[in-house]
Design an enzyme around this catalytic site. Structure first.
Site, mmCIF file in Angstrom:
data_model
loop_
_atom_site.group_PDB
_atom_site.id
_atom_site.type_symbol
_atom_site.label_atom_id
_atom_site.label_comp_id
_atom_site.label_asym_id
_atom_site.label_seq_id
_atom_site.Cartn_x
_atom_site.Cartn_y
_atom_site.Cartn_z
ATOM 1 N N ARG A 1 17.706 61.588 49.663
ATOM 2 C CA ARG A 1 17.750 60.145 49.457
ATOM 3 C C ARG A 1 16.608 59.534 50.273
ATOM 4 N NH1 ARG A 1 17.412 59.150 54.167
ATOM 5 N NH2 ARG A 1 17.798 56.988 53.705
ATOM 6 N N GLY A 2 16.492 58.207 50.146
ATOM 7 C CA GLY A 2 15.346 57.546 50.761
ATOM 8 C C GLY A 2 14.271 57.440 49.699
ATOM 9 N N ARG B 1 18.413 57.419 39.701
ATOM 10 C CA ARG B 1 18.856 56.283 40.531
ATOM 11 C C ARG B 1 18.034 55.052 40.131
ATOM 12 N NH1 ARG B 1 19.658 57.170 46.863
ATOM 13 N NH2 ARG B 1 20.840 55.218 46.665
ATOM 14 N N GLN C 1 23.828 55.761 56.808
ATOM 15 C CA GLN C 1 22.528 56.429 56.973
ATOM 16 C C GLN C 1 21.942 56.184 58.365
ATOM 17 O OE1 GLN C 1 23.414 54.691 54.271
ATOM 18 N NE2 GLN C 1 22.361 55.354 52.428
ATOM 19 N N ASP D 1 12.941 49.863 49.284
ATOM 20 C CA ASP D 1 13.079 50.684 48.074
ATOM 21 C C ASP D 1 12.258 50.126 46.915
ATOM 22 O OD1 ASP D 1 15.573 51.092 49.796
ATOM 23 O OD2 ASP D 1 15.530 52.811 48.448
ATOM 24 N N ASN E 1 16.085 46.471 49.907
ATOM 25 C CA ASN E 1 16.348 47.560 50.845
ATOM 26 C C ASN E 1 17.866 47.695 50.970
ATOM 27 O OD1 ASN E 1 15.322 49.577 52.685
ATOM 28 N ND2 ASN E 1 16.100 48.324 54.353
ATOM 29 N N LYS E 2 18.281 48.667 51.758
ATOM 30 C CA LYS E 2 19.719 48.981 51.886
ATOM 31 C C LYS E 2 20.552 47.728 52.134
ATOM 32 C CE LYS E 2 21.182 52.163 51.324
ATOM 33 N NZ LYS E 2 21.669 52.433 49.952
#
Ligand code: MRU
Length: 368
Positions: free
Chosen positions: A52-53, A90, A206, A247, A257-258
């Protein structure tokens, strides 16, 4: 560089190169790796977050095209179908689509009816090239980001910097040393006294699981905090700057982003704390202008909110339910921070204002 580990690498078994990755779902309790040999395995690894990332998803996707090219025995039309499966694994991190599209564009003339290995050989070469370029960008981000750290310390007449980060944007997320964490690794190399506030980053943790693990490997002082703590720390002068990864960044500098990043940006803005976003060029999506309206936000399983994973006293990893059994939950993976809340984008080409014209000037006119 980042020390003894890498997020992904190639192994050579005399016949062909195959891809091995760190299984990030097992960290920080266990270090384990997985070998990916088929397109299905690549897709599954991205979907279930073995890898991930944003950057690493792109890197694995590029090698996924190589794996797919072996499977289709050199047939570019068949490769397109496999590429789509990888591309759709994704939705939010644009590095994934960017890597697949770039690989397919580079490969369009590589089919050779006389040689069924030609397509795969070219794919391997391009995937390595693409990853080498990303690694170089990460090294540049480290330098430019660390220059900002030095400037902030000078301006505040301090010797120790407190940096808050959200999620994981280190070397597990982007080769070579990540994005948000790259300037922190460089700060350590430059002998700067650095302490990192690590947001736990619910629901998949994370920050608590991966960023804390990475920083511990590099002996960088850090403290894990519950996601809601940042605002309080900022009000009390305990945060000198925020650095996060991204992202997807729109043409006008809005940052996906997250989930939870937006709230940190609001708190930083209210407390006059610099809020930086570190990105490689592949994170820009020039087809999108209004990030809040247009960036697709991943909706993941509600069970990621309802259950927590941890290790018990016997060292056994368990998942436990933390909500009433029948309560519904919803799990948005990302949010979008509007450009107006962002102090600057730390890029491979230096710091860029999160502004349409400035981004166009620095990036759009070049072939990135
Ligand atoms: O869902 P993940 O773990 O793939 O999301 C990753 C992030 O959102 C990170 O914050 C990161 O900044 C993007 S990767 C450089």
């Amino acid at each position: 560089m980042q020390g003894k580990y890498k997020a992904l690498w190639l192994n050579d078994d005399d016949f062909y190169e195959y891809l091995e990755v760190i299984d990030q779902t097992k960290l920080p309790f266990e270090y384990d790796t997985k070998i990916l040999t088929t397109t299905d395995e690549v897709v599954r690894a991205i979907k279930n977050m073995t890898v991930r990332g944003a950057g690493v998803i792109g890197s694995v996707a590029a090698f996924g095209i190589y794996i797919a090219a072996i499977e289709v025995e050199g047939d570019y039309e068949k490769l397109k179908e496999k590429a789509n499966l990888i591309r759709e694994s994704r939705p939010t991190a644009v590095n994934l689509m960017w890597a697949v599209d770039k690989m397919m564009e580079l490969l369009k003339d590589s089919e050779d009816p006389e040689d069924s290995d030609a397509l795969a050989e070219a794919a391997l070469e391009f995937a390595i090239q693409l990853n080498d370029e990303e690694a170089l960008e990460s090294q540049k981000i480290a330098q430019y980001g660390c220059d900002i750290i030095e400037e902030i310390l000078k301006k505040k007449n301090k010797t120790k910097i407190n940096i808050l980060t959200h999620c994981n944007a280190g070397w597990l997320a982007v080769i070579d040393e990540g994005t948000a964490l790259a300037p922190i690794y460089e700060a350590k190399r430059r002998g700067i006294d650095v302490h990192v506030w690590v947001d736990e980053t619910r629901p998949r943790n994370q920050g608590a699981s991966l960023t804390a693990w990475e920083l511990a490997q590099s002996e960088i002082e850090h403290t894990i905090i519950a996601d809601n703590t940042g605002g309080h720390l900022m009000q009390h002068g305990e945060v000198d700057m925020v650095i996060v990864g991204a992202d997807r960044v729109s043409a006008s500098g809005d940052v996906a982003n997250k989930i939870g990043t937006y709230l940190k940006a609001l708190a930083a803005y209210d407390n006059n704390i610099p809020f930086y976003v570190a990105i490689p060029a592949s994170t820009f999506d020039f087809s999108i202008k209004d990030g809040v309206k247009e960036i697709p936000i991943e909706l993941r399983s509600p069970d990621e909110v309802r259950y927590m994973k941890g290790v018990d006293d016997e060292g056994i990893v368990r998942e436990v339910l933390i909500t009433p059994k029948d309560s519904p939950a919803i799990n948005y993976g990302f949010d979008v921070t509007p450009a107006r809340l962002i102090t600057g984008l730390i890029t491979n080409k230096g710091v860029c204002e999160a502004d349409f014209d400035k981004i166009q000037e620095k990036f759009k006119r070049e072939n990135i």
